[in-house]
Enzyme design. Structure first.
Site, mmCIF file in Angstrom:
data_model
loop_
_atom_site.group_PDB
_atom_site.id
_atom_site.type_symbol
_atom_site.label_atom_id
_atom_site.label_comp_id
_atom_site.label_asym_id
_atom_site.label_seq_id
_atom_site.Cartn_x
_atom_site.Cartn_y
_atom_site.Cartn_z
ATOM 1 N N LEU A 6 0.842 -1.201 0.000
ATOM 2 C CA LEU A 6 0.000 0.000 0.000
ATOM 3 C C LEU A 6 0.880 1.255 0.000
ATOM 4 C CD1 LEU A 6 -2.705 -1.164 2.564
ATOM 5 C CD2 LEU A 6 -2.739 -1.353 0.062
ATOM 6 N N HIS A 7 1.694 1.393 -1.048
ATOM 7 C CA HIS A 7 2.685 2.465 -1.111
ATOM 8 C C HIS A 7 2.110 3.825 -0.698
ATOM 9 C CE1 HIS A 7 5.477 -0.119 -3.389
ATOM 10 N NE2 HIS A 7 4.489 -0.387 -4.234
#
Length: 315
Positions: A240-241
């Site tokens: 989930l950058h």
């Protein structure tokens, strides 16, 4: 309450990031602007509108921005990870936005939001930096209205798009150079060196799905993205950058940062690479600027923080 603007290219991880900001009681989400990137601008913009409606925040204005990089065309998008529609084929589940796009374009809405804000604004660019470079170039008088930039991008030890470059910086290296190196605005860079360490697994996604309607739909956007990272890394995971960067934008200090001189390569085989000079006690090299780089966090604490916000009922 601190004011926040997100510049984004949704994108699965962008969807999580927008949902976090929309549900957070800690910030005033003042605007969202869109840029090309994971998919084309028309799709990123439609996704942003639908995601805000999904999260119960259709009051937040949305403006469309750059459809291409400043100089050279981007060789490809990231639909191989996010799916052709940017959300693993799940865009049919997005509700219609009651208001549609703001009458202004992204750069003008960014400028208006900064100019009208009674307090400095945090900008969180989580896609290519084209809109932010254009804002800085056309409205230099508004730099003082920016509290800080919290940018998702870059890789210090190897890229995810080329051997050297991370996708957001690679997509428009000239814009990234202007923002990261040439500007004088407080900046936090959140690179993939940290975001990969913040990965969530299948059990986490199952827990998210069980938190409520928003969590269930967000989880439904992950199959293509999850499959991409599972194949790439050899174990079941989702990265989930952008949500990691927006977490820091919402709650300063959630990530541990280190001051480093950085530059961006705009030519050659390392085009799009962020280079950090981590030598000790050396003068600042020409073409570098010192910024804060996120290097660590409480990983389990961050994952639990995500679940708490995403499971929060609408206010």
């Amino acid at each position: 309450m601190p004011r926040l603007v997100i510049d984004t290219d949704p994108g699965v991880d962008d969807a999580f990031a927008l949902a976090l900001a929309a549900r957070s009681p800690e910030v005033d989400l003042a605007a969202v602007t869109t840029v090309f990137g994971n998919v084309g601008l028309d799709r990123t913009t439609a996704n942003a509108l639908g995601l805000l409606a999904l999260a119960g925040r259709p009051d937040v204005p949305v403006a469309a921005g750059a459809a291409r990089p400043l100089v050279y065309p981007a060789p490809h998008e990231a639909d191989y990870a996010h799916g052709q529609d940017g959300l693993s084929g799940g865009t049919a589940r997005l509700p219609a936005h009651p208001h549609g796009l703001h009458r202004l374009g992204a750069v003008d809405l960014l400028a208006q939001t900064l100019r009208d804000s009674p307090t400095p604004v945090t900008l969180a660019p989580i896609g290519p930096l084209t809109n932010i470079a254009l804002l800085m170039a056309t409205h230099p008088d508004l730099r003082s209205k920016i509290d800080r930039l919290v940018i998702m991008g870059g890789a210090l030890t190897g890229g995810n798009t080329t051997a050297a470059a991370e996708f957001n910086i690679w997509a428009d290296p000239e814009a990234a150079y202007r923002v990261l190196v040439e500007e004088d605005v407080p900046t936090v860079l959140v690179p993939i060196d940290l975001t990969y360490r913040c990965a969530v697994d299948g059990a986490w996604l199952t827990t998210l799905r069980e938190t409520g309607p928003l969590g269930e739909i967000l989880e439904s956007f992950t199959p293509s993205y999850r499959a991409h990272y599972t194949e790439l890394l050899g174990h079941d995971c989702t990265i989930l950058h952008d949500a990691v960067a927006v977490a820091e934008a919402i709650s300063p200090g959630l990530l541990t940062t280190k001051r480093m001189p950085v530059t961006v390569q705009t030519t050659g085989p390392a085009r799009g690479a962020v280079i950090a000079d981590q030598r000790l006690n050396v003068p600042l090299s020409p073409g570098y600027r010192e910024i804060d780089v996120a290097v660590d966090t409480d990983l389990d604490g961050l994952r639990n923080w995500f679940l708490t916000l995403l499971g929060r009922t609408e206010s």
